[in-house]
Design an enzyme around this catalytic site. Sequence first.
Site, PDB file in Angstrom:
ATOM      1  N   TYR A  97       0.835  -1.214   0.000  1.00  0.00           N
ATOM      2  CA  TYR A  97       0.000   0.000   0.000  1.00  0.00           C
ATOM      3  C   TYR A  97       0.870   1.264   0.000  1.00  0.00           C
ATOM      4  O   TYR A  97       0.634   2.198  -0.789  1.00  0.00           O
ATOM      5  CB  TYR A  97      -0.894  -0.043   1.237  1.00  0.00           C
ATOM      6  CG  TYR A  97      -1.896   1.071   1.361  1.00  0.00           C
ATOM      7  CD1 TYR A  97      -3.078   1.060   0.624  1.00  0.00           C
ATOM      8  CD2 TYR A  97      -1.680   2.139   2.230  1.00  0.00           C
ATOM      9  CE1 TYR A  97      -4.010   2.082   0.754  1.00  0.00           C
ATOM     10  CE2 TYR A  97      -2.597   3.159   2.372  1.00  0.00           C
ATOM     11  CZ  TYR A  97      -3.765   3.126   1.633  1.00  0.00           C
ATOM     12  OH  TYR A  97      -4.693   4.146   1.767  1.00  0.00           O
ATOM     13  N   LYS A 138       1.065   4.164  -2.837  1.00  0.00           N
ATOM     14  CA  LYS A 138       0.708   5.552  -2.541  1.00  0.00           C
ATOM     15  C   LYS A 138       1.892   6.498  -2.758  1.00  0.00           C
ATOM     16  O   LYS A 138       1.703   7.660  -3.132  1.00  0.00           O
ATOM     17  CB  LYS A 138       0.174   5.663  -1.100  1.00  0.00           C
ATOM     18  CG  LYS A 138      -1.143   4.903  -0.875  1.00  0.00           C
ATOM     19  CD  LYS A 138      -2.242   5.435  -1.765  1.00  0.00           C
ATOM     20  CE  LYS A 138      -3.586   4.780  -1.512  1.00  0.00           C
ATOM     21  NZ  LYS A 138      -4.656   5.342  -2.351  1.00  0.00           N
TER      22      LYS A 138
HETATM   23  P1  NAP Z   1     -13.338   2.318   1.126  1.00  0.00           P
HETATM   24  O1  NAP Z   1     -14.360   2.837   2.056  1.00  0.00           O
HETATM   25  O2  NAP Z   1     -12.803   0.943   1.290  1.00  0.00           O
HETATM   26  O3  NAP Z   1     -13.880   2.493  -0.380  1.00  0.00           O
HETATM   27  C1  NAP Z   1     -13.069   2.125  -1.450  1.00  0.00           C
HETATM   28  C2  NAP Z   1     -13.725   2.512  -2.742  1.00  0.00           C
HETATM   29  O4  NAP Z   1     -12.843   2.133  -3.819  1.00  0.00           O
HETATM   30  C3  NAP Z   1     -15.044   1.803  -2.976  1.00  0.00           C
HETATM   31  O5  NAP Z   1     -15.945   2.700  -3.572  1.00  0.00           O
HETATM   32  C4  NAP Z   1     -14.658   0.698  -3.954  1.00  0.00           C
HETATM   33  O6  NAP Z   1     -15.722   0.355  -4.853  1.00  0.00           O
HETATM   34  C5  NAP Z   1     -13.569   1.364  -4.748  1.00  0.00           C
HETATM   35  N1  NAP Z   1     -12.720   0.394  -5.447  1.00  0.00           N
HETATM   36  C6  NAP Z   1     -11.904  -0.535  -4.893  1.00  0.00           C
HETATM   37  N2  NAP Z   1     -11.305  -1.249  -5.870  1.00  0.00           N
HETATM   38  C7  NAP Z   1     -11.744  -0.750  -7.052  1.00  0.00           C
HETATM   39  C8  NAP Z   1     -11.483  -1.051  -8.405  1.00  0.00           C
HETATM   40  N3  NAP Z   1     -10.640  -2.030  -8.748  1.00  0.00           N
HETATM   41  N4  NAP Z   1     -12.109  -0.332  -9.368  1.00  0.00           N
HETATM   42  C9  NAP Z   1     -12.971   0.660  -9.041  1.00  0.00           C
HETATM   43  N5  NAP Z   1     -13.265   0.988  -7.761  1.00  0.00           N
HETATM   44  C10 NAP Z   1     -12.650   0.288  -6.783  1.00  0.00           C
HETATM   45  O7  NAP Z   1     -12.031   3.254   1.123  1.00  0.00           O
HETATM   46  P2  NAP Z   1     -11.845   4.768   1.609  1.00  0.00           P
HETATM   47  O8  NAP Z   1     -11.370   4.727   2.996  1.00  0.00           O
HETATM   48  O9  NAP Z   1     -13.016   5.594   1.232  1.00  0.00           O
HETATM   49  O10 NAP Z   1     -10.576   5.156   0.713  1.00  0.00           O
HETATM   50  C11 NAP Z   1     -10.684   5.884  -0.493  1.00  0.00           C
HETATM   51  C12 NAP Z   1      -9.277   6.236  -0.951  1.00  0.00           C
HETATM   52  O11 NAP Z   1      -8.620   7.003   0.056  1.00  0.00           O
HETATM   53  C13 NAP Z   1      -8.388   5.018  -1.200  1.00  0.00           C
HETATM   54  O12 NAP Z   1      -7.527   5.259  -2.298  1.00  0.00           O
HETATM   55  C14 NAP Z   1      -7.578   4.924   0.074  1.00  0.00           C
HETATM   56  O13 NAP Z   1      -6.348   4.262  -0.133  1.00  0.00           O
HETATM   57  C15 NAP Z   1      -7.397   6.392   0.401  1.00  0.00           C
HETATM   58  N6  NAP Z   1      -7.100   6.643   1.806  1.00  0.00           N
HETATM   59  C16 NAP Z   1      -7.981   6.290   2.797  1.00  0.00           C
HETATM   60  C17 NAP Z   1      -7.661   6.547   4.128  1.00  0.00           C
HETATM   61  C18 NAP Z   1      -8.575   6.203   5.257  1.00  0.00           C
HETATM   62  O14 NAP Z   1      -8.171   6.372   6.415  1.00  0.00           O
HETATM   63  N7  NAP Z   1      -9.798   5.754   5.034  1.00  0.00           N
HETATM   64  C19 NAP Z   1      -6.429   7.145   4.437  1.00  0.00           C
HETATM   65  C20 NAP Z   1      -5.565   7.492   3.409  1.00  0.00           C
HETATM   66  C21 NAP Z   1      -5.916   7.245   2.094  1.00  0.00           C
HETATM   67  P3  NAP Z   1     -16.593  -1.014  -4.730  1.00  0.00           P
HETATM   68  O15 NAP Z   1     -16.997  -1.161  -3.311  1.00  0.00           O
HETATM   69  O16 NAP Z   1     -17.696  -0.744  -5.666  1.00  0.00           O
HETATM   70  O17 NAP Z   1     -15.696  -2.105  -5.188  1.00  0.00           O
END
Ligand code: NAP
Length: 246
Positions: A154, A158
């Site tokens: 990861y 990133k």
């Molecule tokens: P999440 O709640 O797990 O949601 C992930 C989203 O990505 C879902 O809508 C999922 O769609 C979609 N997705 C996953 N694989 C995919 C693919 N192959 N093609 C298209 N869509 C895909 O994650 P989140 O926490 O909102 O995170 C969103 C972004 O922010 C990510 O890039 C994550 O790495 C980044 N981020 C998050 C955090 C945190 O603390 N939450 C911190 C730093 C960075 P489906 O469910 O439809 O598959």
Amino acid sequence: MLEGKTAIVTGASRGIGRAIALELASRGAAVVINYNGSEGKAREVEKQIRENGGSVSVYQCDVADYGQCGKFIQDVIKEYGRLDILVNNAGITRDGLLMKMSEEDFDKVIDTNLKGAFNTIRFASRQMLKQKSGRIINMSSVSGVAGNAGQANYAASKAGLIGLTKAAARELASRGVTVNAIAPGFIETDMTDVLSEQVKEASVAQIPLGRFGRPEHVAAAAAFLASEEAGYITGQVLHVDGGMVM
Ligand code: NAP
């Protein structure tokens, strides 16, 4: 405001992507919600935007698949005739210590988080160059800046996104297309919901503001970077992390 603009948000069925889609729609953009597996959730976001009077459509596409991305972006351009904002938000984790990490878990995370953004930029940038304007926003993470034990795949994806952001920013700047990254810290979504209470407590202890962020905090940053007002900002990494990484 974003009236007349078309925005794609990948991974907008849940979490941060969902909040970004809602925020961009509330500012007047026509929003394309992309999802991979969660159609029901994507339809709920669509319904919410429509009920608020916004313009919205939903596209299934696995961002890790180059061919699917080409078709997806081209179909969106056919539907709207333009593309102004691309938010590469789709992302996954497959955490584990390096010595135990499978090749499959490494590849899957790189293919989705890093190559996924290349795939969409590859096709979207052509249209933005033609329009001589555009905003690309890539969702990185504090893990990509500072590293994190148990997240070699990861963190590499990133950190790679930051390099991709800076290279694309340099390539596309002369035609009015900006490319920036956001590095969220711990945000309350499904992704962090799976962490144990012990890990959550240890994480909060590292955050000067003393709490996890909400998807809306990241959405506000994304909407700013997508705005006209952010037109002189490119190649940057905006941290939304409660001060966790300075
Ligand atoms: P999440 O709640 O797990 O949601 C992930 C989203 O990505 C879902 O809508 C999922 O769609 C979609 N997705 C996953 N694989 C995919 C693919 N192959 N093609 C298209 N869509 C895909 O994650 P989140 O926490 O909102 O995170 C969103 C972004 O922010 C990510 O890039 C994550 O790495 C980044 N981020 C998050 C955090 C945190 O603390 N939450 C911190 C730093 C960075 P489906 O469910 O439809 O598959």
